[in-house]
Enzyme design. Structure first.
Site, PDB file in Angstrom:
ATOM      1  N   HIS B 249       0.805  -1.219   0.000  1.00 19.74           N
ATOM      2  CA  HIS B 249       0.000   0.000   0.000  1.00 19.74           C
ATOM      3  C   HIS B 249       0.840   1.271   0.000  1.00 19.74           C
ATOM      4  CE1 HIS B 249      -3.657   2.042  -0.487  1.00 19.74           C
ATOM      5  NE2 HIS B 249      -3.215   2.935   0.349  1.00 19.74           N
ATOM      6  N   TYR B 253       1.616   5.281  -2.519  1.00 15.35           N
ATOM      7  CA  TYR B 253       1.885   6.685  -2.166  1.00 15.35           C
ATOM      8  C   TYR B 253       3.273   7.104  -2.608  1.00 15.35           C
ATOM      9  CZ  TYR B 253      -2.535   6.489   0.079  1.00 15.35           C
ATOM     10  OH  TYR B 253      -3.862   6.349   0.272  1.00 15.35           O
ATOM     11  N   HIS B 400      -9.977   1.319 -10.844  1.00 13.01           N
ATOM     12  CA  HIS B 400      -9.582   2.295  -9.833  1.00 13.01           C
ATOM     13  C   HIS B 400      -8.129   2.713 -10.007  1.00 13.01           C
ATOM     14  CE1 HIS B 400      -8.502   3.969  -5.925  1.00 13.01           C
ATOM     15  NE2 HIS B 400      -7.619   3.002  -5.786  1.00 13.01           N
ATOM     16  N   PHE B 401      -7.227   1.744 -10.125  1.00 10.67           N
ATOM     17  CA  PHE B 401      -5.817   2.182 -10.109  1.00 10.67           C
ATOM     18  C   PHE B 401      -5.336   2.670 -11.475  1.00 10.67           C
ATOM     19  CE2 PHE B 401      -4.992  -2.572 -10.002  1.00 10.67           C
ATOM     20  CZ  PHE B 401      -4.409  -2.674 -11.249  1.00 10.67           C
ATOM     21  N   HIS B 402      -6.142   2.460 -12.527  1.00  9.33           N
ATOM     22  CA  HIS B 402      -5.765   3.143 -13.770  1.00  9.33           C
ATOM     23  C   HIS B 402      -6.128   4.629 -13.704  1.00  9.33           C
ATOM     24  CE1 HIS B 402      -4.879  -0.826 -15.453  1.00  9.33           C
ATOM     25  NE2 HIS B 402      -4.170  -0.161 -16.346  1.00  9.33           N
ATOM     26  N   ARG B 463     -10.609  -9.422 -12.424  1.00  9.43           N
ATOM     27  CA  ARG B 463      -9.389  -8.843 -12.963  1.00  9.43           C
ATOM     28  C   ARG B 463      -8.413  -9.990 -13.239  1.00  9.43           C
ATOM     29  NH1 ARG B 463      -6.177  -6.438  -7.708  1.00  9.43           N
ATOM     30  NH2 ARG B 463      -4.632  -5.967  -9.286  1.00  9.43           N
ATOM     31  N   ARG B 464      -7.299  -9.687 -13.809  1.00 11.20           N
ATOM     32  CA  ARG B 464      -6.201 -10.635 -13.961  1.00 11.20           C
ATOM     33  C   ARG B 464      -6.611 -11.937 -14.602  1.00 11.20           C
ATOM     34  NH1 ARG B 464      -2.744 -10.304  -8.351  1.00 11.20           N
ATOM     35  NH2 ARG B 464      -1.534  -8.500  -8.976  1.00 11.20           N
TER      36      ARG B 464
END
Lengths: 256, 615
Positions: B249, B253, B400-402, B463-464
């Protein structure tokens, strides 16, 4: 700040207040190489544990689920106990919040209520190797009157001498808690034998049905044993003289 | 904020920014510029490869174009993930951080050989890991690392993969040491001065990184690497997974902080104004330092073997992480408004029109920030313990993370490159309109792709996976259809690829150009409310480091002990898939017996200690 505390509070309420249980560390650990000796996972299955309450013991491994399909009745509360034989998988009912990681060495438990008949795809959503995309199963929620946990097994002679009795050892296992009132029906050749039985809840009924081979006559006779929707079938040969030539017929495969 | 003085310089050059021309970073720090340039070029190479693998997999999984077997998909996916989120982001970060430290302290690095040494170490590590991954494409080498970015045991990669990651991370540790060294030297010469904001951001981010990487270092060095070498037979999958997320995580950041830095120190300047508040910026970075690490278990809400209480603690910490991001949104928008009003913007919303939207650097960063807001909202959904059951490991998560790393970070980096490359080469940006089209295309492409991914995730699409369609059932789309979602994802992927091609055209065009005098001067944004307004305690890095460690201990000691108590340090006889020790085992045969013995006795001691502690 207030907003954040508010979010946490609603989630806490949504979890605790509504009694939604998280996947957690309630279950004991298990050795993935000894699943075959485990009471729950050596025979992956669905079991009734209370009125409308069921438990499903599921094994995930590359790249299948056992049992597949899983069948449960409508209006039931089902707790899934899932473990893995090899790598990390998931057990996920598509389009629902039944979704858990399946980690070797751990048992995930998830409880869900199924109100009406439905079909759900079961998929692995954690990458588990080159065949990951083929790992799927099905869960059928069936109408109550179509659901049972009956298991039928029959041991029968392959060959009898003309004039002898042919025997059929029939075992009916009732996995549900209520008594099962049903009939065992044996059809062999032109003969039909029927026996009404009551199998007590969570119990087994064994019986032996016999047919006089003279009535059948010489030759091969197909037989079928039926209990509700379950059938077992085979072929019985009635011969003039019982000789020791069996080995030639049903092959040398059993040499080992 | 009500200061509406019209800046004449800004008005006359509508299509460009108001940045004054002058001494570039290259003029001032020629040796460092070379290092930063190399770091950026490495990151661009990773971006090119990662992007290529990205489009291959997008078209494969949406079934529009298939150039490989579905089994190979996972090699491509591993390469896409590792190249982009490890190599692209972190190489860019070390470049930008070196710029930030040298520029804001106004001093050269202490020893340029050391600076090259850490960049070389990182490059070597990245090359090793990349070799192990790419070897998965050929059967002639008995080597593969198809373990994806998360490398969860019992999946096993070739030892070279783990070794490469370790060497890479050691390189980043050395880089951090280099920046701390600069700061120590500067402090000696400037006693009592406040740490300049960019350096403050670098140092707090690096402290977070040192704390966070302890998790992955332990997972790799104590367990996964010896395991892949055949020195230990088994690992505890929950333990290595938890140690991964201890790092997994905060690493997000780590990607995000350089983007935040750009938003704080470059964006206000490009808007034609000043940073709204220096103290607020410091508070934000301190909060990230404190809260980034003790949240990793929120990736494991669905894991058996971790109690609900530990998951709850992680969720609470995660929700508080919203605070610094909301503060950032406020500060950055306020700074942009200040800039716009300096440029003659008026009205409640009207000032937006006065922003330099034609400047690709500004436009890219602003659009990236906008996308980050959307990504933040879907992140809040992920973070909720109960609703997470619906979206965990579905396509929602890559959606989300794209938005976050794939746009907030990547688009900010690309836009920032249009500012940095001229600084580092002394050459004028080749073709601003193309650069502007590029950043807008990225925004548009990602809108299609991420939106469709979120929606597909809600249908339960995982996903994946190479084949999201299954034999036994079909997805029921409430609105639209699965075919439409696939089409959107594929379209998005193609637009993004086009955008990448333009990006490289602009970068290569710029680098191949000739030296120019029309490059803006090196520098960063001034502040409306400067460091003199912020409490001195904010600069007490030892205090924040101590607090961060305490929070990590609180959040992780009991979960880790409980995991070890349940499964043992090395798990219940876990077999590796696939086993890749064949080549190496020969060389290790002699050492192995000795090492195993040592390990076993060490394990017994450790186990006994842990049992003792638990009692």
């Amino acid at each position: 700040m207030v907003l954040i505390v508010g979010i946490i509070a609603t989630i806490t309420y949504g979890t605790v207040g509504l009694g939604i249980a998280m996947v957690d560390d309630e279950e004991d650990t298990i050795s993935p190489s000894e699943l075959d000796e485990d009471e729950r996972f050596s025979d992956p299955r669905v079991e009734q544990v209370g009125e409308n309450e069921y438990e499903a013991y599921v094994v995930a491994q590359t790249f299948i689920y056992q049992p597949d399909p899983i069948e449960v009745p409508e209006d039931s509360e089902v707790t899934f106990y899932v473990t893995s034989r090899d790598v990390i998988h998931s057990f996920s009912l598509v389009g629902t919040n039944v979704n858990t990681m399946v980690v070797p060495g751990e048992v995930s438990s998830v409880t869900a209520e199924f109100d009406e008949p439905a079909e759900y795809g079961v998929i692995c959503n954690e990458y588990c190797g080159s065949g990951h995309h083929d790992m799927e199963g099905m869960l059928y929620v069936v109408p109550e009157d179509e659901f049972d946990l009956t298991e039928l097994s029959v041991t029968a002679d392959d060959e009898v001498e003309l004039g002898d009795d042919a025997t059929f050892d029939v075992t009916v296992e009732n996995g549900q808690l209520d008594d099962l009132e049903t009939a065992i029906e044996l059809e062999v050749g032109d003969e039909t034998i029927e026996e009404d039985v009551t199998v007590p809840g969570d119990d087994t009924y064994e019986t032996t049905l016999t047919v006089d081979s003279t009535d059948l006559g010489e030759g091969d006779h197909d037989w079928t044993v039926t209990v509700d929707d379950h059938t077992e079938s085979g072929t019985l040969s009635v011969v003039e003289d019982l000789e020791d030539d069996e080995d030639d017929e049903d092959g040398g495969d059993d040499d080992e | 904020m009500s200061d509406a003085t019209v800046n004449d310089a800004a008005k006359t050059t509508e299509s460009t920014t108001s940045e004054p021309l002058g001494e570039t970073y290259l003029d001032k720090f020629p040796a460092e510029a070379k290092v930063v340039r190399s770091a950026l070029y490495s990151s661009f190479l990773a971006l090119a490869l990662g992007g290529l693998f990205g489009v291959i997999q997008t078209l494969h999984r949406t079934d529009f174009l298939r150039i490989m077997e579905s089994e190979t998909y996972y090699t491509v996916l591993t390469a896409h993930g590792v190249f982009l989120v490890i190599a692209f982001t972190i190489f860019f970060l070390v470049g930008v951080f070196t710029w930030a430290v040298t520029t804001s302290l106004d001093r050269e690095v202490e020893d340029i050989r050391f600076t090259w040494a850490w960049l070389g170490t990182m490059t070597a590590g990245a090359a090793m890991a990349a070799a192990a991954i790419l070897a998965g494409f050929t059967d002639s080498l008995d080597m593969s690392a198809d373990v994806l970015f998360t490398f969860y045991a019992p999946m096993q990669a070739h030892p070279l993969f783990y070794l490469g990651l370790t060497v890479f991370v050691v390189g980043t540790w050395m880089a951090g040491a280099d920046w701390f060294r600069s700061w120590f030297a500067w402090k000696k010469e400037n006693p009592g001065e406040r740490i300049p904001l960019p350096t403050f951001m670098v140092l707090t981010t690096m402290i977070m990184w040192y704390v966070a990487t302890l998790g992955v270092a332990t997972a790799i060095l104590a367990f996964l690497l010896p395991w892949s070498l055949g020195l230990i037979d088994s690992v505890n999958p929950t333990l290595t997974r938890t140690l991964f997320w201890f790092f997994g995580h905060p690493v997000v950041y780590f990607w995000l902080m350089p983007a935040y830095m750009m938003w704080y120190v470059l964006l206000p300047k490009l808007s034609g104004g000043k940073l709204f508040s220096d103290p607020l910026a410091r508070v934000v970075f301190v909060l990230f330092l404190l809260l980034s690490t003790p949240v990793g278990i929120h990736h494991q809400y669905l894991d058996p073997g971790i109690s609900e209480g530990f998951k709850f603690i992680a969720m609470t910490n995660t929700m508080f992480l919203l605070l610094p991001s909301l503060l950032t949104a406020f500060t950055v928008v306020a700074s942009m408004e200040h800039g716009a009003r300096q440029r003659g913007g008026t009205g409640r919303i009207g000032w937006l029109k006065a922003l330099p939207w034609r400047d690709p650097v500004f436009a890219g960063m602003a659009l990236a920030g906008l996308m980050f807001a959307a990504g933040g909202f879907s992140g809040m959904i992920n973070a909720g313990m109960n609703i997470n059951y619906l979206v965990h490991n579905t396509l929602w998560v890559p959606g989300h993370f794209h938005l976050t790393v794939g746009t907030a970070v990547a688009l900010t980096f690309m836009a920032a490159s249009y500012w940095f490359i001229p600084q580092l080469t002394g050459k004028k940006l080749w073709n601003r309109p193309v650069a502007l089209v590029q950043v807008v295309l990225w925004f548009v492409g990602m809108t299609f792709m991420a939106n469709a991914m979120h929606r597909a995730g809600l249908l339960g699409m995982p996903r994946r996976t190479a084949e999201p369609q299954y034999d036994g059932f079909e997805y029921e789309a409430g609105v639209g259809s699965v075919a439409e979602l696939d089409a959107q994802i594929a379209l998005g992927g193609i637009i993004l690829t086009l955008s990448l091609v333009l990006f490289f055209a602009v970068i290569i065009g710029t680098v191949l150009g000739s030296r120019s005098d029309e490059v803006p001067a090196n520098g960063y944004a001034d502040t409306l409310s400067g460091p003199e307004d912020s409490p001195k305690i904010l600069d007490n890095l030892k205090l924040w480091f101590g607090l961060a460690v305490v929070l990590v201990i609180i959040a992780y000691t009991f979960p880790l002990l409980s995991i070890i108590e349940r499964g043992g340090l090395f798990g219940p006889d876990i077999t590796a898939f696939p086993q890749s020790i064949d080549i190496v085992s020969m060389a290790w045969l002699t050492v192995e017996q000795y090492a195993t013995d040592t390990f076993t006795s060490a394990t017994e001691v450790a186990q006994a200690t842990i049992d003792g502690v638990l009692r």
